[in-house]
Design an enzyme around this catalytic site. Structure first.
Site, PDB file in Angstrom:
ATOM      1  N   ASN A   1      11.595   5.400 -24.494  1.00 20.75           N
ATOM      2  CA  ASN A   1      10.703   4.451 -25.162  1.00 20.75           C
ATOM      3  C   ASN A   1       9.828   5.200 -26.170  1.00 20.75           C
ATOM      4  OD1 ASN A   1       8.169   5.350 -23.827  1.00 20.75           O
ATOM      5  ND2 ASN A   1       9.293   4.703 -22.001  1.00 20.75           N
TER       6      ASN A   1
ATOM      7  N   ASP B   1      11.778   2.021 -16.304  1.00 22.82           N
ATOM      8  CA  ASP B   1      11.931   1.279 -15.055  1.00 22.82           C
ATOM      9  C   ASP B   1      13.322   1.452 -14.451  1.00 22.82           C
ATOM     10  OD1 ASP B   1       9.361   0.159 -14.761  1.00 22.82           O
ATOM     11  OD2 ASP B   1       9.801  -1.248 -16.386  1.00 22.82           O
TER      12      ASP B   1
ATOM     13  N   LYS C   1      30.528  13.656 -22.653  1.00 19.91           N
ATOM     14  CA  LYS C   1      30.116  12.653 -23.641  1.00 19.91           C
ATOM     15  C   LYS C   1      31.040  11.448 -23.563  1.00 19.91           C
ATOM     16  CE  LYS C   1      29.468  11.893 -28.520  1.00 19.91           C
ATOM     17  NZ  LYS C   1      29.975  12.228 -29.845  1.00 19.91           N
TER      18      LYS C   1
ATOM     19  N   ASP D   1       8.713   3.660  -8.345  1.00 20.52           N
ATOM     20  CA  ASP D   1       7.420   3.468  -9.015  1.00 20.52           C
ATOM     21  C   ASP D   1       6.518   4.640  -8.609  1.00 20.52           C
ATOM     22  OD1 ASP D   1       4.684   2.593  -9.583  1.00 20.52           O
ATOM     23  OD2 ASP D   1       5.666   0.720 -10.154  1.00 20.52           O
ATOM     24  N   ILE D   2       6.289   5.537  -9.558  1.00 23.98           N
ATOM     25  CA  ILE D   2       5.538   6.767  -9.256  1.00 23.98           C
ATOM     26  C   ILE D   2       4.119   6.438  -8.804  1.00 23.98           C
ATOM     27  CG2 ILE D   2       4.647   8.925 -10.244  1.00 23.98           C
ATOM     28  CD1 ILE D   2       6.973   8.752 -12.302  1.00 23.98           C
TER      29      ILE D   2
ATOM     30  N   PHE E   1      -2.035   2.230 -16.140  1.00 18.80           N
ATOM     31  CA  PHE E   1      -2.071   1.578 -17.447  1.00 18.80           C
ATOM     32  C   PHE E   1      -1.127   0.387 -17.383  1.00 18.80           C
ATOM     33  CE2 PHE E   1      -4.209   5.180 -19.218  1.00 18.80           C
ATOM     34  CZ  PHE E   1      -4.713   4.767 -20.445  1.00 18.80           C
TER      35      PHE E   1
ATOM     36  N   LYS F   1      -0.726  -6.280 -11.721  1.00 23.22           N
ATOM     37  CA  LYS F   1      -0.245  -4.913 -11.412  1.00 23.22           C
ATOM     38  C   LYS F   1      -1.260  -4.147 -10.567  1.00 23.22           C
ATOM     39  CE  LYS F   1       2.992  -4.180 -15.146  1.00 23.22           C
ATOM     40  NZ  LYS F   1       3.187  -3.794 -16.527  1.00 23.22           N
TER      41      LYS F   1
ATOM     42  N   LYS G   1       0.191  -2.814  -7.078  1.00 22.89           N
ATOM     43  CA  LYS G   1       0.350  -1.367  -6.895  1.00 22.89           C
ATOM     44  C   LYS G   1      -0.813  -0.755  -6.109  1.00 22.89           C
ATOM     45  CE  LYS G   1       3.122  -0.993 -11.095  1.00 22.89           C
ATOM     46  NZ  LYS G   1       3.908  -0.057 -11.900  1.00 22.89           N
TER      47      LYS G   1
HETATM   48  O1  PMT Z   1       1.881   7.685 -25.188  1.00 23.73           O
HETATM   49  P1  PMT Z   1       1.183   6.944 -26.307  1.00 23.73           P
HETATM   50  O2  PMT Z   1       2.063   6.827 -27.526  1.00 23.73           O
HETATM   51  O3  PMT Z   1      -0.178   7.482 -26.600  1.00 23.73           O
HETATM   52  O4  PMT Z   1       0.978   5.430 -25.820  1.00 23.73           O
HETATM   53  C1  PMT Z   1       0.150   5.153 -24.728  1.00 23.73           C
HETATM   54  C2  PMT Z   1       0.761   4.090 -23.831  1.00 23.73           C
HETATM   55  C3  PMT Z   1       0.771   2.758 -24.572  1.00 23.73           C
HETATM   56  C4  PMT Z   1       2.159   4.478 -23.396  1.00 23.73           C
HETATM   57  C5  PMT Z   1      -0.166   4.026 -22.596  1.00 23.73           C
HETATM   58  O5  PMT Z   1      -1.463   3.701 -23.002  1.00 23.73           O
HETATM   59  C6  PMT Z   1       0.314   2.992 -21.573  1.00 23.73           C
HETATM   60  O6  PMT Z   1      -0.009   1.827 -21.666  1.00 23.73           O
HETATM   61  N1  PMT Z   1       1.113   3.472 -20.568  1.00 23.73           N
HETATM   62  C7  PMT Z   1       1.744   2.666 -19.568  1.00 23.73           C
HETATM   63  C8  PMT Z   1       2.990   2.142 -20.154  1.00 23.73           C
HETATM   64  C9  PMT Z   1       3.808   1.283 -19.255  1.00 23.73           C
HETATM   65  O7  PMT Z   1       5.000   1.325 -19.427  1.00 23.73           O
HETATM   66  O8  PMT Z   1       3.215   0.563 -18.319  1.00 23.73           O
HETATM   67  P2  PMT Z   1       3.968  -0.359 -17.226  1.00 23.73           P
HETATM   68  O9  PMT Z   1       3.342  -1.682 -17.375  1.00 23.73           O
HETATM   69  O10 PMT Z   1       5.429  -0.233 -17.309  1.00 23.73           O
HETATM   70  O11 PMT Z   1       3.570   0.333 -15.888  1.00 23.73           O
HETATM   71  C10 PMT Z   1       2.336   0.112 -15.203  1.00 23.73           C
HETATM   72  C11 PMT Z   1       1.842   1.356 -14.568  1.00 23.73           C
HETATM   73  O12 PMT Z   1       2.771   1.822 -13.577  1.00 23.73           O
HETATM   74  C12 PMT Z   1       1.677   2.509 -15.545  1.00 23.73           C
HETATM   75  O13 PMT Z   1       0.517   3.225 -15.171  1.00 23.73           O
HETATM   76  C13 PMT Z   1       2.918   3.352 -15.330  1.00 23.73           C
HETATM   77  O14 PMT Z   1       2.690   4.739 -15.586  1.00 23.73           O
HETATM   78  C14 PMT Z   1       3.242   3.101 -13.867  1.00 23.73           C
HETATM   79  N2  PMT Z   1       4.665   3.170 -13.555  1.00 23.73           N
HETATM   80  C15 PMT Z   1       5.553   2.277 -14.087  1.00 23.73           C
HETATM   81  C16 PMT Z   1       6.881   2.323 -13.747  1.00 23.73           C
HETATM   82  C17 PMT Z   1       7.345   3.320 -12.836  1.00 23.73           C
HETATM   83  N3  PMT Z   1       8.607   3.404 -12.489  1.00 23.73           N
HETATM   84  N4  PMT Z   1       6.447   4.182 -12.324  1.00 23.73           N
HETATM   85  C18 PMT Z   1       5.136   4.131 -12.653  1.00 23.73           C
HETATM   86  O15 PMT Z   1       4.348   4.943 -12.170  1.00 23.73           O
END
Ligand code: PMT
Length: 408
Positions: A210, A278, A288, A308-309, A325, A339, A343
Site C-alpha cells: 500500500n 490485511d 516468477k 492482527d498485530i 490508527f 476498531k 481491538k
Molecule cells: O505512513 P504514512 O504515509 O505517513 O501514512 C500514515 C498512515 C495513514 C498509514 C497512518 O496514519 C495510518 O492511518 N495507519 C493505519 C493504517 C491502516 O491501515 O489502518 P487499519 O484501519 O487497517 O488498521 C487499524 C489498526 O490496526 C492500525 O493501527 C493498524 O496498524 C492495525 N493493524 C491492522 C491490520 C493488521 N493485520 N494488523 C494491525 O496491527
C-alpha cells in the site's frame, strides 16, 4: 537515573589514580541508558588503557587532537556537538587549571571549549593539592562559569593522606549526571512503534502493498525519543532515515512485523501506525509466475488473512498502553470507534485518508484522537512532525494519570 536514557555523555578521563574508577563509571552510565564516548588525556593512558574503556563504552576511545584517522571517523567538532553532557572524571588539579584558563592544548580541553553542552567535573587529587589556593581559585572560577562540580569526597587517599580529594563513587557520579537533565514527558518509558507498509510476496519479484510512506510513524518515534523514551521502531520497507536515538528494526511482511513487535515487548506504550496488509498470498511462488498458463483469461490469487498485530498485543498478559490508527475514507469516526472497541485499545487515532493532502505519503496530516470513553480530541492539519509531538503529549498525559491511579 532514568533521565540518562538516550542521553549522550562525553566522558573525559584525565591522569590521576582514580582513573581506574572511570571504567566502572562507563558501565554505570550505560546501565542507566546513556550512550558514552570516552576521551582520555595522554596522562590518563598511564593509569588505564584505552582498550578497557573502548570495550566498556562500545566505541573507540578518542585521544589525539591531530589524529587523521580519528578525525575522519568522528571529528572533534562533531564529537563536541554530539554531547548532551561533558563529564570529566577524574578531573585532576592540572586539568582544572587548564579548564580555568580556557586552554585547548589537547583533545579534551579543546572539546570542552567547542561544546555547548553543560560541563561537569568530578575532581580527584591529593588533599593538599585540593586545598591549595591555586586549585581553590580555579574551582571558584569554574563554578562561576556554571561548571557543575561533583565532590570530591573526603577520606583515606591512595597516597596515604586523609582529607578531601577523593573522587566520588561511580554510582554517585552517575546519579549526579542524571540530575543534569530534565525529566521528559516519557522519561523511563519503553515505547514501541510500528510504521510503514508491509509487503506480501506473490512470487520472487511481485508483492501486494500500500501507499504508506512511514512518515507518520517515524515522526512519532522522533517525538517519543525527544520526550525521553527508549524507542523501538519496527519499520516496513520505507525510504526514511532513522530518527536520532531510536532503535530501528527493519521488516518486510506482516508476519515479520508481528514477530519483531512481539520480540520488542515488554513496552509501556505501543503505537501501531503501520499500514499492515490485511491479506497475504496463501504461498509465495518459488519462481516468477508466467503469463502463459493464463493468457488473456485473467488469473485468481488466493489470499489468506494476516494476523492482527495490534489486537494480538492488546490482548497480551503484560499489555502495553495500546494506540491504534484507523485509516478510513468514509464514516471515519464511527469506524474508528468500532476498531477501538473490537481491538481493545486505549486510544485510536482516526485518520481521514480521503481528504487531499493528508494521510498516506503526505507530509501533513489531520487526525482525531478517540479514547476509551469515546471522548474526542481533534488535531487540525499540521505537519506530521508537529502532529506527532501533539499526539505524544496527549498520550503521555493519559499514561501519567493511569500510573497515578495505579499508585493510589
Ligand atoms: O505512513 P504514512 O504515509 O505517513 O501514512 C500514515 C498512515 C495513514 C498509514 C497512518 O496514519 C495510518 O492511518 N495507519 C493505519 C493504517 C491502516 O491501515 O489502518 P487499519 O484501519 O487497517 O488498521 C487499524 C489498526 O490496526 C492500525 O493501527 C493498524 O496498524 C492495525 N493493524 C491492522 C491490520 C493488521 N493485520 N494488523 C494491525 O496491527
Amino acid at each position: 537515573m532514568q533521565r540518562l536514557v538516550n542521553k549522550r555523555v562525553l566522558l573525559g578521563v584525565s591522569g590521576g589514580i582514580a582513573a581506574y574508577k572511570s571504567a566502572e563509571l562507563v558501565r554505570r552510565l550505560r546501565d542507566a541508558g546513556a550512550e558514552v564516548r570516552v576521551v582520555m588525556t595522554q596522562a590518563a593512558r598511564e593509569f588505564i588503557t584505552p582498550l578497557t574503556l573502548q570495550a566498556l563504552s562500545g566505541h573507540p576511545v578518542h585521544g589525539d587532537l591531530l589524529d587523521p584517522a580519528a578525525e575522519a571517523a568522528m571529528g572533534h567538532i562533531e564529537l563536541a556537538r554530539w554531547a548532551d553532557l561533558v563529564l570529566i572524571a577524574p578531573a585532576t588539579a592540572d586539568l582544572m587549571a587548564r579548564l580555568a584558563q580556557g586552554r585547548g592544548d589537547d583533545l579534551l580541553t579543546t572539546l570542552v571549549l567547542a561544546s555547548d553542552a553543560p560541563l561537569a567535573i568530578a575532581p580527584a587529587m591529593n588533599q593538599a593539592m585540593w586545598r591549595d589556593q591555586a586549585t581553590q581559585a580555579n574551582l571558584d572560577l569554574l563554578q562561576g562559569r556554571g561548571v557543575r562540580v561533583f565532590g570530591p569526597g573526603a577520606g583515606e587517599q591512595a597516597c596515604g593522606d586523609v582529607g578531601p580529594g577523593r573522587m566520588l563513587d561511580p554510582s554517585e557520579i552517575a546519579l549526579l549526571a542524571s540530575d543534569c537533565f530534565e525529566r521528559g514527558l516519557l522519561t523511563g518509558k519503553h515505547v514501541l512503534i510500528n510504521a510503514g507498509p508491509t509487503r506480501e510476496a506473490i512470487d520472487p519479484v511481485r508483492y501486494i502493498s500500500n501507499h504508506s510512506s512511514g512518515k507518520m510513524g517515524f515522526a512519532l518515534a522522533e517525538a517519543a525519543a525527544e520526550a525521553g523514551a527508549r524507542v523501538t521502531l519496527v519499520a516496513g520497507p520505507v525510504n526514511l532515515t532513522t530518527p536520532p536515538r531510536v532503535t530501528r528494526v527493519d521488516v518486510t511482511s506482516a508476519l515479520e512485523m508481528q514477530a519483531a513487535c512481539e520480540a520488542a515487548l515488554p513496552a509501556d506504550l505501543f503505537i501501531a501506525s503501520a499500514a499492515v496488509a490485511d491479506y497475504r498470498p496463501v504461498a509465495c511462488a518459488p519462481n516468477k509466475l508466467k503469463k502463459e498458463p493464463h493468457g488473456n483469461h485473467g488469473m485468481t490469487l488466493e489470499l489468506v488473512p494476516n494476523p492482527d498485530i495490534l489486537a494480538g498485543i492488546a490482548s497480551h498478559a503484560l499489555r502495553p498502553w495500546c494506540v491504534g490508527f484507523a485509516a478510513e475514507t468514509h464514516d471515519v469516526l464511527s469506524y474508528a470507534a468500532d476498531k477501538l472497541k473490537r481491538k481493545n485499545l486505549d486510544m485510536i487515532i482516526a485518520n481521514d485518508v480521503s481528504a487531499p493532502g493528508i494521510g498516506f505519503n503526505s507530509d501533513d496530516n489531520a487526525v482525531t484522537l478517540i479514547d476509551r470513553s469515546l471522548q474526542q480530541q481533534q488535531l487540525p492539519m499540521a505537519s506530521k512532525n508537529q502532529l506527532a509531538r501533539q499526539i505524544i503529549g496527549h498520550i503521555a498525559s493519559r499514561l501519567g494519570t493511569v500510573e497515578a491511579t495505579h499508585h493510589h
